[in-house]
Scaffold this motif. Structure first.
Motif, PDB file in Angstrom:
ATOM      1  N   ALA A  83      -9.524   4.418  82.098  1.00 54.98           N
ATOM      2  CA  ALA A  83      -9.174   3.000  82.117  1.00 54.98           C
ATOM      3  C   ALA A  83      -9.700   2.306  80.861  1.00 54.98           C
ATOM      4  O   ALA A  83     -10.805   2.577  80.411  1.00 54.98           O
ATOM      5  CB  ALA A  83      -9.761   2.325  83.354  1.00 54.98           C
ATOM      6  N   PRO A  84      -8.913   1.395  80.284  1.00 50.25           N
ATOM      7  CA  PRO A  84      -9.382   0.635  79.119  1.00 50.25           C
ATOM      8  C   PRO A  84     -10.572  -0.227  79.497  1.00 50.25           C
ATOM      9  O   PRO A  84     -10.658  -0.760  80.609  1.00 50.25           O
ATOM     10  CB  PRO A  84      -8.167  -0.224  78.739  1.00 50.25           C
ATOM     11  CG  PRO A  84      -6.993   0.460  79.363  1.00 50.25           C
ATOM     12  CD  PRO A  84      -7.501   1.072  80.626  1.00 50.25           C
ATOM     13  N   LEU A  85     -11.493  -0.365  78.548  1.00 49.28           N
ATOM     14  CA  LEU A  85     -12.679  -1.184  78.746  1.00 49.28           C
ATOM     15  C   LEU A  85     -12.761  -2.171  77.583  1.00 49.28           C
ATOM     16  O   LEU A  85     -12.585  -1.789  76.418  1.00 49.28           O
ATOM     17  CB  LEU A  85     -13.925  -0.299  78.794  1.00 49.28           C
ATOM     18  CG  LEU A  85     -15.221  -0.899  79.322  1.00 49.28           C
ATOM     19  CD1 LEU A  85     -15.094  -1.235  80.802  1.00 49.28           C
ATOM     20  CD2 LEU A  85     -16.371   0.078  79.110  1.00 49.28           C
ATOM     21  N   HIS A  86     -13.025  -3.427  77.879  1.00 54.31           N
ATOM     22  CA  HIS A  86     -13.016  -4.475  76.854  1.00 54.31           C
ATOM     23  C   HIS A  86     -14.350  -5.204  76.826  1.00 54.31           C
ATOM     24  O   HIS A  86     -14.962  -5.449  77.872  1.00 54.31           O
ATOM     25  CB  HIS A  86     -11.892  -5.486  77.129  1.00 54.31           C
ATOM     26  CG  HIS A  86     -10.551  -4.849  77.300  1.00 54.31           C
ATOM     27  ND1 HIS A  86      -9.732  -4.530  76.244  1.00 54.31           N
ATOM     28  CD2 HIS A  86      -9.896  -4.452  78.431  1.00 54.31           C
ATOM     29  CE1 HIS A  86      -8.619  -3.971  76.694  1.00 54.31           C
ATOM     30  NE2 HIS A  86      -8.697  -3.912  78.022  1.00 54.31           N
ATOM     31  N   LEU A  87     -14.791  -5.551  75.620  1.00 55.35           N
ATOM     32  CA  LEU A  87     -15.970  -6.391  75.458  1.00 55.35           C
ATOM     33  C   LEU A  87     -15.510  -7.835  75.596  1.00 55.35           C
ATOM     34  O   LEU A  87     -14.831  -8.360  74.713  1.00 55.35           O
ATOM     35  CB  LEU A  87     -16.601  -6.156  74.089  1.00 55.35           C
ATOM     36  CG  LEU A  87     -17.085  -4.723  73.809  1.00 55.35           C
ATOM     37  CD1 LEU A  87     -17.525  -4.587  72.358  1.00 55.35           C
ATOM     38  CD2 LEU A  87     -18.217  -4.345  74.755  1.00 55.35           C
ATOM     39  N   ASP A  88     -15.860  -8.483  76.688  1.00 56.41           N
ATOM     40  CA  ASP A  88     -15.339  -9.825  76.948  1.00 56.41           C
ATOM     41  C   ASP A  88     -16.152 -10.917  76.264  1.00 56.41           C
ATOM     42  O   ASP A  88     -15.605 -11.749  75.552  1.00 56.41           O
ATOM     43  CB  ASP A  88     -15.295 -10.089  78.454  1.00 56.41           C
ATOM     44  CG  ASP A  88     -14.677 -11.442  78.775  1.00 56.41           C
ATOM     45  OD1 ASP A  88     -13.458 -11.588  78.559  1.00 56.41           O
ATOM     46  OD2 ASP A  88     -15.417 -12.340  79.214  1.00 56.41           O
ATOM     47  N   CYS A  89     -17.458 -10.928  76.480  1.00 63.12           N
ATOM     48  CA  CYS A  89     -18.268 -11.985  75.878  1.00 63.12           C
ATOM     49  C   CYS A  89     -19.742 -11.608  75.909  1.00 63.12           C
ATOM     50  O   CYS A  89     -20.165 -10.706  76.630  1.00 63.12           O
ATOM     51  CB  CYS A  89     -18.047 -13.323  76.579  1.00 63.12           C
ATOM     52  SG  CYS A  89     -18.489 -13.346  78.338  1.00 63.12           S
ATOM     53  N   ALA A  90     -20.504 -12.314  75.077  1.00 64.24           N
ATOM     54  CA  ALA A  90     -21.961 -12.162  75.043  1.00 64.24           C
ATOM     55  C   ALA A  90     -22.585 -13.357  75.752  1.00 64.24           C
ATOM     56  O   ALA A  90     -22.143 -14.494  75.573  1.00 64.24           O
ATOM     57  CB  ALA A  90     -22.457 -12.077  73.607  1.00 64.24           C
ATOM     58  N   LEU A  91     -23.597 -13.097  76.571  1.00 65.31           N
ATOM     59  CA  LEU A  91     -24.268 -14.150  77.333  1.00 65.31           C
ATOM     60  C   LEU A  91     -25.715 -14.328  76.874  1.00 65.31           C
ATOM     61  O   LEU A  91     -26.366 -13.362  76.451  1.00 65.31           O
ATOM     62  CB  LEU A  91     -24.290 -13.807  78.824  1.00 65.31           C
ATOM     63  CG  LEU A  91     -22.989 -13.467  79.527  1.00 65.31           C
ATOM     64  CD1 LEU A  91     -23.253 -13.195  81.012  1.00 65.31           C
ATOM     65  CD2 LEU A  91     -21.962 -14.568  79.361  1.00 65.31           C
TER      66      LEU A  91
END
Length: 342
Positions: A83-91
């Motif tokens: 499955a594709p995995l995405h870096l969404d955001c930094a917290l």
């Protein structure tokens, strides 16, 4: 063109990270109270989150392709293989004592590009039940933050051997200085990076005590930094004389330990190619430019990379990566030291 296609289709070795499922990290106070962690567009600043009781970190295995895309690797404890995995955001999260904690939100998608799962990658452990207020969430910094985890870094004060044999603290190195390399003689420094981070979790440095690997002084490096060992006799049974050993895989709590607390200055050294250099007398790798680490470089250097670094090398160019399983023995460090001397 054929080389570019091959690069984009070839994944790099699997990487394991420890994550929490979104359903284990919920808003306990704020606009989204009762909701689980979500993607950037649904997050609200000042919401307070907490890990639910019994929540434990899960191992997520991922592959990085030559074009920088990620997918879930086989054997992962969570997610669907492929499955594709995405870096969404930094917290940036703040605990009740005012300390800030960095984390990354990752998103697994299904075949029609809809969200299948959301994961939290804390860059230092979070306490179950403790409140964490969301201070900032942004997409701009997420790739750079993720890349810095994989970068190999030396700490301030580390002595690097120059081509002349002189020992120079890494913070005093300058672009153009010629450093001694194991296989290619004197090589000029192309770029030096510096980051200051909290010495915790993924960024807590590894301290190698004097004499542990025939080093005269203490060596302090980032967890993923690989040290080079030449085996005159195959003490570990790897089947190859030239070994690359991650510093974090050598931790024994005494001669090699994790140093947590405060902040640490990390330095990265980049050459035209990936090299083995000498730090406090120990052979160790320089920065390797690959899809996982490229975003850690400044934009102005990234724009010039194809011309500057046409053939930076591969992860196994200088030796075999030693798997952690071979080092899970109380005499592993003694074996490596003896193997390099006998």
């Amino acid at each position: 063109m054929n080389d570019a296609i091959a690069l984009s289709e070839t994944p790099f070795p699997a990487q394991n990270i420890l994550i929490h499922r979104a359903e284990d990290f919920c808003v306990v106070e704020g606009v989204n109270e009762g909701d689980t962690l979500s993607i950037l567009g649904e997050l609200e600043a000042d919401d307070t989150y907490a890990l639910s009781g019994g929540a434990t970190a899960q191992r997520l295995a991922l592959l990085t392709h030559g074009d920088g895309t990620l997918e879930i690797a086989s054997g992962s404890a969570v997610g669907r293989t492929g499955a594709p995995l995405h870096l969404d955001c930094a917290l940036v999260l703040m605990s009740a004592d005012g300390q800030t904690h960095d984390a990354i939100v990752l998103v697994e998608t299904d075949s029609d590009q809809t969200v299948a799962a959301v994961y939290l990658l804390p860059l230092e452990p979070l306490r179950v039940g403790a409140p964490y207020r969301l201070v900032k969430a942004e997409r701009a910094a997420v790739r750079q933050t993720f890349a810095q985890i994989a970068c190999v870094s030396f700490s301030r004060g580390t002595n690097i051997t120059l081509a002349t044999g002189a020992q120079v603290p890494i913070e005093k190195l300058r672009i153009g200085d010629r450093v001694l390399t194991r296989d290619n003689g004197p090589q000029a420094v192309r770029w030096i990076g510096q980051t200051t981070v909290r010495a915790a979790g993924e960024f807590a440095p590894i301290v190698i005590a004097p004499g542990t690997l025939n080093n005269l002084n203490e060596l302090v490096v980032s967890p993923h930094h690989r040290l080079f060992v030449y085996q005159r006799s195959d003490q570990l049974g790897v089947g190859r004389a030239e070994l690359l050993v991650k510093a974090r895989h050598l931790v024994n709590g005494t001669t090699v330990r994790v140093r947590s607390g405060g902040y640490i200055d990390y330095f990265q050294i980049l050459f035209d190619s990936h090299h083995i250099i000498y730090a406090e007398g120990i052979a160790a790798e320089s920065m390797l430019v690959e899809p996982r680490t490229r975003p850690a470089l400044p934009p102005e250097l990234l724009d010039r990379l194809p011309g500057l670094l046409p053939n930076h090398g591969s992860r196994d160019a200088h030796g075999t990566d030693v798997q952690k399983a071979l080092l899970d023995r109380p005499d592993a460090i003694d074996l490596l030291r003896r193997a390099s001397m006998q």
